[in-house]
Design a protein around this motif. Structure first.
Motif, PDB file in Angstrom:
ATOM      1  N   ASP A  47       0.955   5.905  -7.455  1.00  0.00           N
ATOM      2  CA  ASP A  47      -0.295   5.686  -8.184  1.00  0.00           C
ATOM      3  C   ASP A  47      -1.303   6.831  -8.161  1.00  0.00           C
ATOM      4  OD1 ASP A  47       0.214   3.286  -9.302  1.00  0.00           O
ATOM      5  OD2 ASP A  47      -0.944   2.095  -7.885  1.00  0.00           O
ATOM      6  N   SER A  48      -0.901   8.034  -7.906  1.00  0.00           N
ATOM      7  CA  SER A  48      -1.901   9.100  -7.893  1.00  0.00           C
ATOM      8  C   SER A  48      -1.331  10.360  -8.526  1.00  0.00           C
ATOM      9  CB  SER A  48      -2.335   9.404  -6.466  1.00  0.00           C
ATOM     10  OG  SER A  48      -1.278  10.010  -5.745  1.00  0.00           O
ATOM     11  N   ASP A  49      -2.234  11.265  -8.866  1.00  0.00           N
ATOM     12  CA  ASP A  49      -1.797  12.544  -9.425  1.00  0.00           C
ATOM     13  C   ASP A  49      -1.031  13.355  -8.395  1.00  0.00           C
ATOM     14  OD1 ASP A  49      -2.861  12.079 -11.907  1.00  0.00           O
ATOM     15  OD2 ASP A  49      -4.763  13.072 -11.464  1.00  0.00           O
ATOM     16  N   ARG A  50      -1.436  13.257  -7.148  1.00  0.00           N
ATOM     17  CA  ARG A  50      -0.721  13.977  -6.093  1.00  0.00           C
ATOM     18  C   ARG A  50       0.717  13.463  -5.969  1.00  0.00           C
ATOM     19  NH1 ARG A  50      -2.237  16.002  -0.212  1.00  0.00           N
ATOM     20  NH2 ARG A  50      -0.095  16.185   0.511  1.00  0.00           N
ATOM     21  N   ALA A  51       0.903  12.143  -6.071  1.00  0.00           N
ATOM     22  CA  ALA A  51       2.247  11.572  -6.007  1.00  0.00           C
ATOM     23  C   ALA A  51       3.083  12.050  -7.188  1.00  0.00           C
ATOM     24  CB  ALA A  51       2.172  10.054  -5.988  1.00  0.00           C
ATOM     25  N   ARG A  55       2.142   1.744  -3.537  1.00  0.00           N
ATOM     26  CA  ARG A  55       1.051   2.211  -4.391  1.00  0.00           C
ATOM     27  C   ARG A  55       0.736   3.672  -4.114  1.00  0.00           C
ATOM     28  NH1 ARG A  55      -3.517  -1.855  -5.713  1.00  0.00           N
ATOM     29  NH2 ARG A  55      -1.555  -2.827  -6.184  1.00  0.00           N
ATOM     30  N   LYS A  56       0.823   4.068  -2.856  1.00  0.00           N
ATOM     31  CA  LYS A  56       0.559   5.453  -2.480  1.00  0.00           C
ATOM     32  C   LYS A  56       1.637   6.385  -3.047  1.00  0.00           C
ATOM     33  CE  LYS A  56      -1.078   6.411   1.694  1.00  0.00           C
ATOM     34  NZ  LYS A  56      -1.121   6.676   3.148  1.00  0.00           N
ATOM     35  N   HIS A 113       2.761  14.874  -8.841  1.00  0.00           N
ATOM     36  CA  HIS A 113       3.125  16.268  -8.599  1.00  0.00           C
ATOM     37  C   HIS A 113       4.200  16.389  -7.520  1.00  0.00           C
ATOM     38  CE1 HIS A 113      -0.840  17.247 -10.583  1.00  0.00           C
ATOM     39  NE2 HIS A 113       0.055  17.955 -11.259  1.00  0.00           N
ATOM     40  N   THR A 114       4.138  15.546  -6.513  1.00  0.00           N
ATOM     41  CA  THR A 114       5.154  15.560  -5.460  1.00  0.00           C
ATOM     42  C   THR A 114       6.518  15.171  -6.027  1.00  0.00           C
ATOM     43  OG1 THR A 114       3.478  14.998  -3.815  1.00  0.00           O
ATOM     44  CG2 THR A 114       5.766  14.634  -3.202  1.00  0.00           C
ATOM     45  N   ASP A 126       0.818  -1.209   0.000  1.00  0.00           N
ATOM     46  CA  ASP A 126       0.000   0.000   0.000  1.00  0.00           C
ATOM     47  C   ASP A 126       0.854   1.262   0.000  1.00  0.00           C
ATOM     48  OD1 ASP A 126      -2.403  -1.368  -0.066  1.00  0.00           O
ATOM     49  OD2 ASP A 126      -2.510  -1.519   2.116  1.00  0.00           O
TER      50      ASP A 126
END
Length: 73
Positions: free
Chosen positions: A9-13, A5-6, A15-16, A2
């Protein structure tokens, strides 16, 4: 799993990671500019001849140069 994946797997990741990469690259550019401006690099100003005896061919290197280039083909 998890956590991995965090991290990816996301748009926030995304951008970070983008901002982290941008900040790191800007840091590299700034520190390189500081070294260049202050002249505190470790390179030789007269490269490749850093000292009087650093670029003098020897008998061994002169005799092996033609044979190594002939066998390279």
């Amino acid at each position: 799993m998890d956590l991995l994946r965090k991290l990816v797997d996301s748009d926030r990741a995304l951008h970070t990671w983008l901002w982290a990469s941008l900040i790191c690259n800007m840091g590299i550019i700034v520190t390189g500019a500081v070294v260049r401006i202050t002249g505190s690099g470790l390179g030789c100003p007269t490269w490749p001849q850093c000292t009087d005896d650093s670029y003098v061919p020897t008998a061994r290197s002169a005799s092996t140069a033609p044979s190594s280039s002939a066998t390279a083909c």
